[in-house]
Motif scaffolding. Structure first.
Motif, PDB file in Angstrom:
ATOM      1  N   ALA A  50       0.896  -1.281   0.055  1.00  0.00           N
ATOM      2  CA  ALA A  50       0.117  -0.090   0.081  1.00  0.00           C
ATOM      3  C   ALA A  50       0.828   1.280   0.007  1.00  0.00           C
ATOM      4  CB  ALA A  50      -1.022   0.150   1.406  1.00  0.00           C
ATOM      5  N   ALA A  51       2.048   1.056   1.008  1.00  0.00           N
ATOM      6  CA  ALA A  51       2.716   2.371   0.733  1.00  0.00           C
ATOM      7  C   ALA A  51       3.711   2.466  -0.591  1.00  0.00           C
ATOM      8  CB  ALA A  51       3.867   2.160   1.834  1.00  0.00           C
ATOM      9  N   LYS A  52       3.963   1.487  -1.269  1.00  0.00           N
ATOM     10  CA  LYS A  52       4.545   1.585  -2.775  1.00  0.00           C
ATOM     11  C   LYS A  52       3.312   2.048  -3.524  1.00  0.00           C
ATOM     12  CE  LYS A  52       8.129  -1.961  -3.156  1.00  0.00           C
ATOM     13  NZ  LYS A  52       8.232  -3.041  -3.828  1.00  0.00           N
ATOM     14  N   GLU A  53       2.304   1.726  -3.379  1.00  0.00           N
ATOM     15  CA  GLU A  53       1.338   1.980  -4.158  1.00  0.00           C
ATOM     16  C   GLU A  53       0.976   3.605  -4.213  1.00  0.00           C
ATOM     17  OE1 GLU A  53      -3.615   1.432  -5.472  1.00  0.00           O
ATOM     18  OE2 GLU A  53      -2.542   0.167  -4.103  1.00  0.00           O
ATOM     19  N   HIS A  54       0.943   4.051  -2.950  1.00  0.00           N
ATOM     20  CA  HIS A  54       0.523   5.462  -2.646  1.00  0.00           C
ATOM     21  C   HIS A  54       1.839   6.209  -3.145  1.00  0.00           C
ATOM     22  CE1 HIS A  54      -0.750   9.188  -0.438  1.00  0.00           C
ATOM     23  NE2 HIS A  54       0.487   9.123   0.050  1.00  0.00           N
ATOM     24  N   GLU A  55       3.004   5.857  -2.882  1.00  0.00           N
ATOM     25  CA  GLU A  55       4.259   6.557  -3.560  1.00  0.00           C
ATOM     26  C   GLU A  55       4.151   6.753  -4.988  1.00  0.00           C
ATOM     27  OE1 GLU A  55       8.100   4.922  -2.046  1.00  0.00           O
ATOM     28  OE2 GLU A  55       7.248   5.047   0.029  1.00  0.00           O
ATOM     29  N   ALA A  56       3.911   5.504  -5.900  1.00  0.00           N
ATOM     30  CA  ALA A  56       3.689   5.591  -6.960  1.00  0.00           C
ATOM     31  C   ALA A  56       2.682   6.510  -7.661  1.00  0.00           C
ATOM     32  CB  ALA A  56       3.256   4.245  -7.712  1.00  0.00           C
ATOM     33  N   LYS A  57       1.535   6.600  -6.856  1.00  0.00           N
ATOM     34  CA  LYS A  57       0.350   7.379  -7.276  1.00  0.00           C
ATOM     35  C   LYS A  57       0.843   9.099  -6.987  1.00  0.00           C
ATOM     36  CE  LYS A  57      -3.557   4.679  -6.525  1.00  0.00           C
ATOM     37  NZ  LYS A  57      -4.753   4.347  -5.866  1.00  0.00           N
ATOM     38  N   GLU A  58       1.428   9.316  -6.076  1.00  0.00           N
ATOM     39  CA  GLU A  58       2.165  10.578  -5.666  1.00  0.00           C
ATOM     40  C   GLU A  58       2.999  11.070  -6.733  1.00  0.00           C
ATOM     41  OE1 GLU A  58       3.966  10.537  -1.864  1.00  0.00           O
ATOM     42  OE2 GLU A  58       2.148  11.513  -1.000  1.00  0.00           O
ATOM     43  N   THR A  59       3.988   9.968  -7.321  1.00  0.00           N
ATOM     44  CA  THR A  59       4.859  10.272  -8.273  1.00  0.00           C
ATOM     45  C   THR A  59       4.022  10.728  -9.727  1.00  0.00           C
ATOM     46  OG1 THR A  59       6.477   8.731  -7.492  1.00  0.00           O
ATOM     47  CG2 THR A  59       6.744   9.490  -9.523  1.00  0.00           C
ATOM     48  N   LYS A  60       3.148   9.861  -9.841  1.00  0.00           N
ATOM     49  CA  LYS A  60       2.303  10.108 -11.103  1.00  0.00           C
ATOM     50  C   LYS A  60       1.609  11.458 -11.216  1.00  0.00           C
ATOM     51  CE  LYS A  60       0.883   5.733 -13.004  1.00  0.00           C
ATOM     52  NZ  LYS A  60      -0.503   4.923 -12.996  1.00  0.00           N
ATOM     53  N   ALA A  61       1.197  11.904  -9.808  1.00  0.00           N
ATOM     54  CA  ALA A  61       0.599  13.193  -9.663  1.00  0.00           C
ATOM     55  C   ALA A  61       1.403  14.265  -9.734  1.00  0.00           C
ATOM     56  CB  ALA A  61      -0.129  13.062  -8.146  1.00  0.00           C
ATOM     57  N   THR A  62       2.677  13.989  -9.437  1.00  0.00           N
ATOM     58  CA  THR A  62       3.655  15.025  -9.489  1.00  0.00           C
ATOM     59  C   THR A  62       4.216  15.319 -11.218  1.00  0.00           C
ATOM     60  OG1 THR A  62       4.713  14.303  -7.589  1.00  0.00           O
ATOM     61  CG2 THR A  62       6.100  15.699  -8.962  1.00  0.00           C
ATOM     62  N   VAL A  63       3.863  14.126 -11.965  1.00  0.00           N
ATOM     63  CA  VAL A  63       4.291  14.138 -13.391  1.00  0.00           C
ATOM     64  C   VAL A  63       2.831  14.751 -13.919  1.00  0.00           C
ATOM     65  CG1 VAL A  63       4.749  12.828 -15.209  1.00  0.00           C
ATOM     66  CG2 VAL A  63       6.042  12.393 -13.199  1.00  0.00           C
ATOM     67  N   GLY A  64       1.842  14.499 -13.393  1.00  0.00           N
ATOM     68  CA  GLY A  64       0.661  15.110 -14.001  1.00  0.00           C
ATOM     69  C   GLY A  64      -0.344  13.939 -14.647  1.00  0.00           C
ATOM     70  N   ALA A  65      -0.007  12.762 -14.629  1.00  0.00           N
ATOM     71  CA  ALA A  65      -0.853  11.895 -15.290  1.00  0.00           C
ATOM     72  C   ALA A  65      -1.535  11.006 -14.306  1.00  0.00           C
ATOM     73  CB  ALA A  65      -0.072  11.041 -16.093  1.00  0.00           C
ATOM     74  N   VAL A  66      -2.711  11.391 -13.681  1.00  0.00           N
ATOM     75  CA  VAL A  66      -3.060  10.385 -12.828  1.00  0.00           C
ATOM     76  C   VAL A  66      -4.648  10.094 -13.054  1.00  0.00           C
ATOM     77  CG1 VAL A  66      -4.320  10.379 -10.238  1.00  0.00           C
ATOM     78  CG2 VAL A  66      -1.958  11.477 -10.779  1.00  0.00           C
ATOM     79  N   ASP A  67      -5.003   8.894 -13.173  1.00  0.00           N
ATOM     80  CA  ASP A  67      -6.293   8.476 -13.511  1.00  0.00           C
ATOM     81  C   ASP A  67      -7.231   8.461 -12.233  1.00  0.00           C
ATOM     82  OD1 ASP A  67      -8.797   7.352 -14.516  1.00  0.00           O
ATOM     83  OD2 ASP A  67      -7.836   5.424 -14.905  1.00  0.00           O
ATOM     84  N   ASP A  68      -8.157   9.436 -12.106  1.00  0.00           N
ATOM     85  CA  ASP A  68      -8.977   9.547 -11.008  1.00  0.00           C
ATOM     86  C   ASP A  68     -10.520   8.695 -10.886  1.00  0.00           C
ATOM     87  OD1 ASP A  68      -8.164  13.074 -10.635  1.00  0.00           O
ATOM     88  OD2 ASP A  68      -7.328  11.276  -9.766  1.00  0.00           O
ATOM     89  N   SER A  69     -10.562   7.961 -12.027  1.00  0.00           N
ATOM     90  CA  SER A  69     -11.593   7.461 -12.435  1.00  0.00           C
ATOM     91  C   SER A  69     -11.989   6.354 -11.311  1.00  0.00           C
ATOM     92  CB  SER A  69     -12.142   6.934 -13.854  1.00  0.00           C
ATOM     93  OG  SER A  69     -11.137   5.998 -14.011  1.00  0.00           O
ATOM     94  N   ARG A  70     -12.857   6.051 -10.800  1.00  0.00           N
ATOM     95  CA  ARG A  70     -13.265   4.989  -9.698  1.00  0.00           C
ATOM     96  C   ARG A  70     -14.298   3.944 -10.238  1.00  0.00           C
ATOM     97  NH1 ARG A  70      -9.239   4.355  -6.312  1.00  0.00           N
ATOM     98  NH2 ARG A  70     -10.249   4.266  -4.510  1.00  0.00           N
ATOM     99  N   ALA A  71     -14.432   2.888  -9.834  1.00  0.00           N
ATOM    100  CA  ALA A  71     -15.283   1.876 -10.234  1.00  0.00           C
ATOM    101  C   ALA A  71     -15.805   0.985  -8.935  1.00  0.00           C
ATOM    102  CB  ALA A  71     -14.920   0.737 -11.493  1.00  0.00           C
ATOM    103  N   THR A  72     -16.811   0.516  -9.034  1.00  0.00           N
ATOM    104  CA  THR A  72     -17.393  -0.228  -7.611  1.00  0.00           C
ATOM    105  C   THR A  72     -17.652  -1.404  -8.134  1.00  0.00           C
ATOM    106  OG1 THR A  72     -18.415   1.840  -7.009  1.00  0.00           O
ATOM    107  CG2 THR A  72     -19.170  -0.219  -5.734  1.00  0.00           C
TER     108      THR A  72
END
Length: 81
Positions: A18-40
């Protein structure tokens, strides 16, 4: 007792993932390519299973959804497809 220790070791791995995933998402956010879509997804279980799994997830600082995602990822990573 060994079963609880095995579960604790597995959940520690989930937390690290989970920590790795969070860090990867933060890195993507910094680069500017985050997929915010969610599914249930609907998961059916008994009330007692939900209570038990929710308690385990919360004990490790996870939501039930995060716990399920990490468990599924761990299962896929450790089993051949």
């Amino acid at each position: 007792m060994a079963k609880k220790q095995d579960m604790a070791a597995m959940l520690d791995g989930f937390e690290a993932a989970a920590a790795k995933e969070h860090e990867a998402k933060e890195t993507k956010a910094t680069v500017g390519a985050v997929d915010d879509s969610r599914a249930t997804a609907l998961v059916s279980m008994t009330k007692s299973d939900k209570e038990r799994l929710t308690a385990i997830a919360k004990a490790h600082g996870l939501s039930l959804s995060a716990f399920f995602r990490l468990a599924a990822d761990e299962y896929i990573a450790t089993h051949e497809w």
